[in-house]
Scaffold this active site. Structure first.
Site, mmCIF file in Angstrom:
data_model
loop_
_atom_site.group_PDB
_atom_site.id
_atom_site.type_symbol
_atom_site.label_atom_id
_atom_site.label_comp_id
_atom_site.label_asym_id
_atom_site.label_seq_id
_atom_site.Cartn_x
_atom_site.Cartn_y
_atom_site.Cartn_z
ATOM 1 N N ASP A 79 0.832 -1.205 0.000
ATOM 2 C CA ASP A 79 0.000 0.000 0.000
ATOM 3 C C ASP A 79 0.865 1.253 0.000
ATOM 4 O OD1 ASP A 79 -2.354 1.462 0.059
ATOM 5 O OD2 ASP A 79 -2.527 1.391 2.238
ATOM 6 N N ASN A 110 -10.224 -2.978 -7.120
ATOM 7 C CA ASN A 110 -9.405 -2.023 -7.871
ATOM 8 C C ASN A 110 -9.982 -1.683 -9.240
ATOM 9 O OD1 ASN A 110 -6.159 -3.182 -6.631
ATOM 10 N ND2 ASN A 110 -7.515 -1.591 -5.856
#
Length: 250
Positions: A25, A73
């Site tokens: 991340d 995503n």
């Protein structure tokens, strides 16, 4: 099975977890902090993948799972999705030979049914070329969501029930585990998330029941061997009880 030891920060004798999973991340925030486009953050993130895979192998980690692309995503801008898929293609084309020569076995978890044929072929190529390797296993979670994985497992279990191959009395946690995406792999001992966020974000929810979680402030493009070793050091300081009692006197 005894776990290998790793030297961390000048000390030695710390246990290395057999299976480490990482939520990678912070690519976008890394880029934003430097006034760069998000695509550059993702490109630098691929470099961090290379460093981490090599470091994991050198340290003695048996299984490394990387959360590469989540099922959520797809809601990102199409230009960013194209960039991410392009990086996936480049990584497989440029790095697969090295992974294979280093005896790394690549495994893919996630939903493949909705992927485009060319992406599915790339993933199958990575698995097929390295299938016989018996060194470190690199698990790539692509188009992956833990709730979706559990749903797929329940659907497969229901199909077995409908076909009469199982009865309701056969349904146990162990049986359901057999229908997950990689039922032959052990649960992760350690899950690392970079960027300072402290949540699992729909990653390995079933398998993480007794995993140790370490959250590090480093954005993923800056993650390196020192950060990996520091997370292992933190892991080694914890007492894993798996629902039992602490050792006497602790």
């Amino acid at each position: 099975m005894s776990m290998p030891k790793v030297s961390v920060g000048g000390s030695s004798g710390f246990d290395v977890p057999r299976h480490v999973a990482i939520i990678m991340d912070g690519n976008g925030r890394w880029a934003a902090a430097r006034g760069l486009p998000r695509a550059e953050g993702h490109r630098r993130g691929v470099e961090a993948v290379r460093r981490t895979v090599r470091s994991a192998g050198e340290i003695g980690i048996d299984i490394l799972t990387l959360f590469a692309f989540s099922s959520e995503n797809w809601s990102r801008p199409q230009s960013e999705i194209r960039d991410l898929l392009g990086l996936l293609r480049l990584y497989i084309r440029n790095d697969l030979a090295e992974l294979n020569s280093n005896n790394v076995r690549v495994r893919i978890i996630g939903d493949r049914e909705t992927l485009s044929p060319d992406v599915k072929r790339l993933l199958e190529e990575a698995e097929g070329l390295t299938r016989r390797n018996d060194g470190m296993t690199l698990v790539v979670a692509f188009n992956y969501g833990a709730r979706q994985e559990i749903t797929r497992a329940v659907r497969r279990l229901a199909e077995e029930l409908s076909a009469g191959r199982l009865s309701s009395s056969d349904i146990t946690a162990e049986r359901l585990s057999q229908f997950m995406d990689a039922p032959d792999l052990p649960d992760p001992d350690l899950i690392i998330r970079t960027s300072g966020e402290q949540r699992l974000s729909n990653f390995l929810l079933w398998q993480s029941a007794y995993s140790e979680l370490v959250f590090v402030p480093t954005f993923w493009p800056d993650f390196d061997r020192a950060a990996l070793e520091q997370a292992i050091f933190e892991y080694s300081r914890r007492e894993r009880r798996f629902g039992g009692l602490a050792a006497a006197g602790s």
